[in-house]
Design a protein around this motif. Structure first.
Motif, PDB file in Angstrom:
ATOM      1  N   TRP A  18      18.498  12.369 -29.884  1.00 60.45           N
ATOM      2  CA  TRP A  18      19.215  11.289 -30.572  1.00 60.45           C
ATOM      3  C   TRP A  18      19.673  10.333 -29.486  1.00 60.45           C
ATOM      4  O   TRP A  18      20.503  10.671 -28.666  1.00 60.45           O
ATOM      5  CB  TRP A  18      20.423  11.837 -31.331  1.00 60.45           C
ATOM      6  N   MET A  19      19.161   9.131 -29.480  1.00 61.29           N
ATOM      7  CA  MET A  19      19.433   8.171 -28.422  1.00 61.29           C
ATOM      8  C   MET A  19      20.201   6.983 -28.982  1.00 61.29           C
ATOM      9  O   MET A  19      19.847   6.429 -30.019  1.00 61.29           O
ATOM     10  CB  MET A  19      18.106   7.693 -27.816  1.00 61.29           C
ATOM     11  N   GLY A  20      21.282   6.580 -28.298  1.00 63.26           N
ATOM     12  CA  GLY A  20      21.993   5.366 -28.677  1.00 63.26           C
ATOM     13  C   GLY A  20      23.249   5.631 -29.477  1.00 63.26           C
ATOM     14  O   GLY A  20      23.924   6.647 -29.314  1.00 63.26           O
TER      15      GLY A  20
ATOM     16  N   VAL B 279      19.612  17.129 -28.184  1.00 61.13           N
ATOM     17  CA  VAL B 279      20.294  16.362 -27.145  1.00 61.13           C
ATOM     18  C   VAL B 279      20.720  15.005 -27.708  1.00 61.13           C
ATOM     19  O   VAL B 279      19.911  14.286 -28.305  1.00 61.13           O
ATOM     20  CB  VAL B 279      19.393  16.152 -25.914  1.00 61.13           C
ATOM     21  N   PHE B 280      21.995  14.665 -27.511  1.00 61.48           N
ATOM     22  CA  PHE B 280      22.512  13.340 -27.832  1.00 61.48           C
ATOM     23  C   PHE B 280      22.691  12.578 -26.524  1.00 61.48           C
ATOM     24  O   PHE B 280      23.300  13.089 -25.585  1.00 61.48           O
ATOM     25  CB  PHE B 280      23.870  13.439 -28.542  1.00 61.48           C
ATOM     26  N   HIS B 281      22.141  11.363 -26.482  1.00 60.20           N
ATOM     27  CA  HIS B 281      22.342  10.514 -25.303  1.00 60.20           C
ATOM     28  C   HIS B 281      23.042   9.245 -25.746  1.00 60.20           C
ATOM     29  O   HIS B 281      22.497   8.442 -26.521  1.00 60.20           O
ATOM     30  CB  HIS B 281      21.023  10.155 -24.620  1.00 60.20           C
ATOM     31  N   PHE B 282      24.273   9.042 -25.277  1.00 59.93           N
ATOM     32  CA  PHE B 282      25.063   7.871 -25.654  1.00 59.93           C
ATOM     33  C   PHE B 282      24.811   6.739 -24.667  1.00 59.93           C
ATOM     34  O   PHE B 282      24.651   6.968 -23.476  1.00 59.93           O
ATOM     35  CB  PHE B 282      26.546   8.216 -25.700  1.00 59.93           C
ATOM     36  N   ARG B 283      24.835   5.505 -25.185  1.00 58.69           N
ATOM     37  CA  ARG B 283      24.515   4.345 -24.355  1.00 58.69           C
ATOM     38  C   ARG B 283      25.752   3.767 -23.671  1.00 58.69           C
ATOM     39  O   ARG B 283      25.651   2.816 -22.898  1.00 58.69           O
ATOM     40  CB  ARG B 283      23.857   3.263 -25.207  1.00 58.69           C
ATOM     41  N   THR B 284      26.931   4.301 -23.971  1.00 61.57           N
ATOM     42  CA  THR B 284      28.163   3.758 -23.406  1.00 61.57           C
ATOM     43  C   THR B 284      29.018   4.863 -22.824  1.00 61.57           C
ATOM     44  O   THR B 284      28.951   6.011 -23.270  1.00 61.57           O
ATOM     45  CB  THR B 284      28.960   2.996 -24.484  1.00 61.57           C
ATOM     46  N   GLU B 285      29.817   4.507 -21.832  1.00 60.94           N
ATOM     47  CA  GLU B 285      30.741   5.466 -21.239  1.00 60.94           C
ATOM     48  C   GLU B 285      32.148   5.319 -21.818  1.00 60.94           C
ATOM     49  O   GLU B 285      33.103   5.888 -21.301  1.00 60.94           O
ATOM     50  CB  GLU B 285      30.793   5.281 -19.726  1.00 60.94           C
TER      51      GLU B 285
ATOM     52  N   PRO C  94      36.319   7.868 -31.093  1.00 66.17           N
ATOM     53  CA  PRO C  94      36.772   9.183 -31.571  1.00 66.17           C
ATOM     54  C   PRO C  94      35.634  10.009 -32.179  1.00 66.17           C
ATOM     55  O   PRO C  94      35.581  11.233 -31.993  1.00 66.17           O
ATOM     56  CB  PRO C  94      37.839   8.829 -32.612  1.00 66.17           C
ATOM     57  N   TYR C  95      34.737   9.350 -32.902  1.00 62.13           N
ATOM     58  CA  TYR C  95      33.608  10.071 -33.502  1.00 62.13           C
ATOM     59  C   TYR C  95      32.695  10.646 -32.419  1.00 62.13           C
ATOM     60  O   TYR C  95      32.224  11.781 -32.520  1.00 62.13           O
ATOM     61  CB  TYR C  95      32.824   9.116 -34.402  1.00 62.13           C
ATOM     62  N   MET C  96      32.446   9.873 -31.383  1.00 62.71           N
ATOM     63  CA  MET C  96      31.636  10.373 -30.272  1.00 62.71           C
ATOM     64  C   MET C  96      32.288  11.588 -29.618  1.00 62.71           C
ATOM     65  O   MET C  96      31.610  12.544 -29.244  1.00 62.71           O
ATOM     66  CB  MET C  96      31.411   9.265 -29.240  1.00 62.71           C
ATOM     67  N   ARG C  97      33.606  11.565 -29.501  1.00 57.56           N
ATOM     68  CA  ARG C  97      34.306  12.683 -28.857  1.00 57.56           C
ATOM     69  C   ARG C  97      34.149  13.980 -29.651  1.00 57.56           C
ATOM     70  O   ARG C  97      34.053  15.067 -29.070  1.00 57.56           O
ATOM     71  CB  ARG C  97      35.787  12.344 -28.671  1.00 57.56           C
ATOM     72  N   THR C  98      34.127  13.869 -30.979  1.00 54.18           N
ATOM     73  CA  THR C  98      33.929  15.083 -31.775  1.00 54.18           C
ATOM     74  C   THR C  98      32.543  15.667 -31.539  1.00 54.18           C
ATOM     75  O   THR C  98      32.364  16.896 -31.542  1.00 54.18           O
ATOM     76  CB  THR C  98      34.113  14.797 -33.273  1.00 54.18           C
ATOM     77  N   ILE C  99      31.570  14.800 -31.317  1.00 57.29           N
ATOM     78  CA  ILE C  99      30.211  15.280 -31.017  1.00 57.29           C
ATOM     79  C   ILE C  99      30.159  15.853 -29.607  1.00 57.29           C
ATOM     80  O   ILE C  99      29.540  16.902 -29.368  1.00 57.29           O
ATOM     81  CB  ILE C  99      29.197  14.131 -31.195  1.00 57.29           C
TER      82      ILE C  99
ATOM     83  N   SER D 166      24.618  13.990 -23.451  1.00 57.76           N
ATOM     84  CA  SER D 166      24.564  13.215 -22.216  1.00 57.76           C
ATOM     85  C   SER D 166      25.378  11.948 -22.421  1.00 57.76           C
ATOM     86  O   SER D 166      25.021  11.105 -23.244  1.00 57.76           O
ATOM     87  CB  SER D 166      23.111  12.857 -21.870  1.00 57.76           C
ATOM     88  N   ASP D 167      26.498  11.840 -21.692  1.00 61.19           N
ATOM     89  CA  ASP D 167      27.390  10.689 -21.884  1.00 61.19           C
ATOM     90  C   ASP D 167      27.375   9.745 -20.690  1.00 61.19           C
ATOM     91  O   ASP D 167      28.319   8.993 -20.476  1.00 61.19           O
ATOM     92  CB  ASP D 167      28.813  11.160 -22.157  1.00 61.19           C
ATOM     93  N   LYS D 168      26.306   9.773 -19.904  1.00 58.11           N
ATOM     94  CA  LYS D 168      26.176   8.887 -18.755  1.00 58.11           C
ATOM     95  C   LYS D 168      25.162   7.791 -19.066  1.00 58.11           C
ATOM     96  O   LYS D 168      23.959   8.065 -19.143  1.00 58.11           O
ATOM     97  CB  LYS D 168      25.725   9.662 -17.507  1.00 58.11           C
ATOM     98  N   PRO D 169      25.600   6.566 -19.288  1.00 58.39           N
ATOM     99  CA  PRO D 169      24.656   5.480 -19.581  1.00 58.39           C
ATOM    100  C   PRO D 169      23.652   5.310 -18.442  1.00 58.39           C
ATOM    101  O   PRO D 169      23.970   5.557 -17.272  1.00 58.39           O
ATOM    102  CB  PRO D 169      25.560   4.255 -19.695  1.00 58.39           C
ATOM    103  N   ILE D 170      22.450   4.909 -18.798  1.00 62.14           N
ATOM    104  CA  ILE D 170      21.424   4.682 -17.789  1.00 62.14           C
ATOM    105  C   ILE D 170      20.944   3.247 -17.876  1.00 62.14           C
ATOM    106  O   ILE D 170      21.011   2.615 -18.939  1.00 62.14           O
ATOM    107  CB  ILE D 170      20.224   5.650 -17.970  1.00 62.14           C
ATOM    108  N   PRO D 171      20.461   2.676 -16.766  1.00 62.77           N
ATOM    109  CA  PRO D 171      19.952   1.297 -16.787  1.00 62.77           C
ATOM    110  C   PRO D 171      18.756   1.167 -17.720  1.00 62.77           C
ATOM    111  O   PRO D 171      18.034   2.137 -17.990  1.00 62.77           O
ATOM    112  CB  PRO D 171      19.552   1.057 -15.327  1.00 62.77           C
ATOM    113  N   TYR D 172      18.532  -0.045 -18.165  1.00 65.72           N
ATOM    114  CA  TYR D 172      17.424  -0.326 -19.082  1.00 65.72           C
ATOM    115  C   TYR D 172      16.095   0.160 -18.516  1.00 65.72           C
ATOM    116  O   TYR D 172      15.257   0.695 -19.242  1.00 65.72           O
ATOM    117  CB  TYR D 172      17.375  -1.833 -19.337  1.00 65.72           C
ATOM    118  N   ALA D 173      15.905   0.027 -17.208  1.00 68.85           N
ATOM    119  CA  ALA D 173      14.627   0.388 -16.587  1.00 68.85           C
ATOM    120  C   ALA D 173      14.338   1.881 -16.656  1.00 68.85           C
ATOM    121  O   ALA D 173      13.187   2.296 -16.492  1.00 68.85           O
ATOM    122  CB  ALA D 173      14.613  -0.068 -15.128  1.00 68.85           C
TER     123      ALA D 173
END
Length: 390
Positions: free
Chosen positions: A216-218, A243-249, A253-258, A270-277
Motif C-alpha cells: 500500500w503506497m501513499g 507493507v504500508f509506505h507513507f509519503r510523508t513524515e 492520527p489515522y496513520m498513527r493507528t496503522i 515504512s514511514d520514511k518518505p523517499i525522493p521521487y527518483a
C-alpha cells in the motif's frame, strides 16, 4: 522529424512557470514528469512550490529552477495568500511566456496573473471540486466562493489537462466549459512499461528472499480500509507481508493507528518518505500493489487514470488488487489485477494472482502501454503549448 530532433533543433525555447501550491506535489507523477519533459525539450522551467513539501520536491535538470514560497512559517489558512503574493512577484520579475496552474488554487492564481500581466495559462487539474466539501457553513461559503473563482479562471485558460475522458466530462459539466478544451494526460511516470524487480523493501525490513510483498503506497484516510487491512494481515501466511509506505513524515492520527500495527504478525509500516527518483525501486519490490480509496464521491469512485499508485505498479509489471469502484474496474477488465469489495478480499485476490502470476504481469504491461502511457499523452500537449505561445 523525430522527437529528439525537435528538442535539439528548437530555436526559441519557452519560459514556463509551474505554480504548484500543493505540499504533496512531489508525489504527483503527471506534474513531475511534465516539468522534466518540458526541460528535456529545451525549455526553461521555473517551479514555485511550498517550502514544506512532503515528500521533498527535487528536480536536478539544469533547465529547471525551483522557487520556494513561505508555507511552513505562515499562519494556518494564510498559506495560499502567501502563495498568491509570491507567485505574482515571481511572474512580474521573470516574465514567463506561459504559466501552468496546478489544482484549483494554482489555476486561480495563474488566471489572476494573466489578467494583470497578460501571460497565458494552462490548467493542470487534479481534483474535481464542487464547493461543498467542507464541514461548516463558513467553510462551504469559502468553498463556493473558490468554486466560482475556479470556473471563471478555467474559462480563461488555453486548455485544461486532466487524466482521462471520464474525468474530463465531469469537470466540463461542473466548471461549465466545453469538453473540446480538455486534454488527457494519465497520472503516470514517463517511459515504457517493463517487468522490473527490486529488493528495496526486502532489504529495508530484512525479509527473506521470495517473500511476497503486498504494498500500500501513499496516502491513507478513514474509510479506505487501511486500518482494517493492517489488522487482518497480522494473521496472513508467513510467506506474505503487508507493507504500508507513507509519503510523508508528518503522520495523521489515522496513520498513527496503522503505524501501531507495525511488526505485528505480517504487517509492516515504512514511514520514511523517499525522493521521487526512488519510487520505481520501491514499486518493483512488490508482488502485488493495492489501489484502495475511501468512498468520498466522484473523485474516488471515478478515479480512472489519476491513481498514481496503480499506474506506477502496472508500469513495473506489478499486478494490482483494487477496490471495486466504477473508475477502477478497468484493472480487472484488462486482466491486470482483481477488483474486490473491501480489504477483507485482499489476501484471496493476491493468492489468485499468484497462481497465474506471469500472465497478470504481462497484462499489467500491456494495460499501461495501451491506457496509461505518459509519453503518448504528453507529446501533443507539449506541442500545443509550444505552438500556442509561439
Amino acid at each position: 522529424m523525430d522527437s529528439d530532433t525537435r528538442r535539439t533543433d528548437r530555436k526559441d525555447p519557452l519560459h514556463l512557470l509551474f505554480l504548484c501550491p500543493l505540499p504533496y506535489v512531489a508525489s504527483m507523477a503527471f506534474v513531475m514528469e511534465s516539468i522534466a519533459g518540458f526541460a528535456e525539450r529545451g525549455h526553461r522551467v521555473d517551479v514555485l512550490v511550498s517550502d514544506a513539501t512532503s515528500p521533498p520536491f527535487e528536480c536536478t535538470h539544469p533547465n529547471v529552477r525551483t522557487f520556494l514560497f513561505r508555507n511552513a512559517a505562515v499562519r494556518r489558512g494564510m498559506q495560499y495568500v502567501q502563495f498568491w503574493k509570491e507567485a505574482h512577484e515571481l511572474a512580474k520579475k521573470e516574465s514567463p511566456d506561459l504559466t501552468v496552474g496546478l489544482s484549483q488554487v494554482g489555476l486561480i492564481v495563474a488566471a489572476s496573473i494573466q489578467r494583470r500581466l497578460n501571460i497565458p495559462c494552462v490548467f493542470y487539474n487534479d481534483e474535481i471540486w464542487f464547493g461543498n466539501e467542507r464541514h461548516s457553513l463558513m467553510g462551504n461559503l469559502l468553498g463556493h466562493t473558490m468554486k466560482c473563482l475556479e470556473r471563471r479562471a478555467n474559462r480563461k485558460a488555453l486548455f485544461t489537462v486532466t487524466q482521462d475522458a471520464q474525468r474530463g466530462r465531469f469537470l466540463s459539466e461542473v466548471n461549465r466549459i466545453s469538453t473540446d478544451s480538455m486534454r488527457y494526460l494519465p497520472n503516470s511516470r514517463a517511459g515504457a512499461a517493463r517487468i522490473s524487480q527490486s529488493a528495496h523493501m526486502h532489504e529495508r525490513f530484512g525479509f527473506p528472499p521470495g517473500t511476497k510483498i503486498v504494498l500500500w503506497m501513499g496516502a491513507v484516510s478513514p474509510g479506505d480500509g487501511a486500518l482494517e487491512l493492517a489488522r487482518e494481515a497480522a494473521d496472513w501466511p508467513k510467506d506474505y507481508r503487508m507493507v504500508f509506505h507513507f509519503r510523508t513524515e508528518h503522520p495523521t492520527p489515522y496513520m498513527r493507528t496503522i503505524m501501531a500495527c507495525h511488526d505485528k504478525g505480517q504487517t509492516y509500516v515504512s514511514d520514511k518518505p523517499i525522493p521521487y527518483a526512488q519510487v520505481d525501486s520501491l514499486v518493483a519490490s512488490a508482488a502485488v500493489g493495492l489501489g484502495f480509496y475511501a468512498d468520498k464521491g466522484i473523485n474516488a469512485r471515478y478515479i480512472g487514470f489519476s491513481s498514481g499508485k496503480v499506474n506506477a505498479f502496472l508500469k513495473s509489471g506489478v499486478p494490482c488488487v483494487v477496490r471495486d469502484f466504477e473508475g477502477l474496474r478497468w484493472v480487472e477488465e484488462y486482466g491486470a489485477g482483481v477488483c474486490v469489495e473491501d480489504t477483507s478480499g485482499v489476501l484471496e485476490a493476491t493468492q489468485r494472482i499468484a497462481q497465474d502470476y506471469a500472465a497478470f504481469q504481462e497484462k499489467a504491461i500491456q494495460t499501461f502501454e495501451s491506457l496509461l502511457s505518459f509519453d503518448k499523452g504528453f507529446e501533443p500537449i507539449a506541442e500545443e503549448m509550444e505552438q500556442a505561445v509561439g
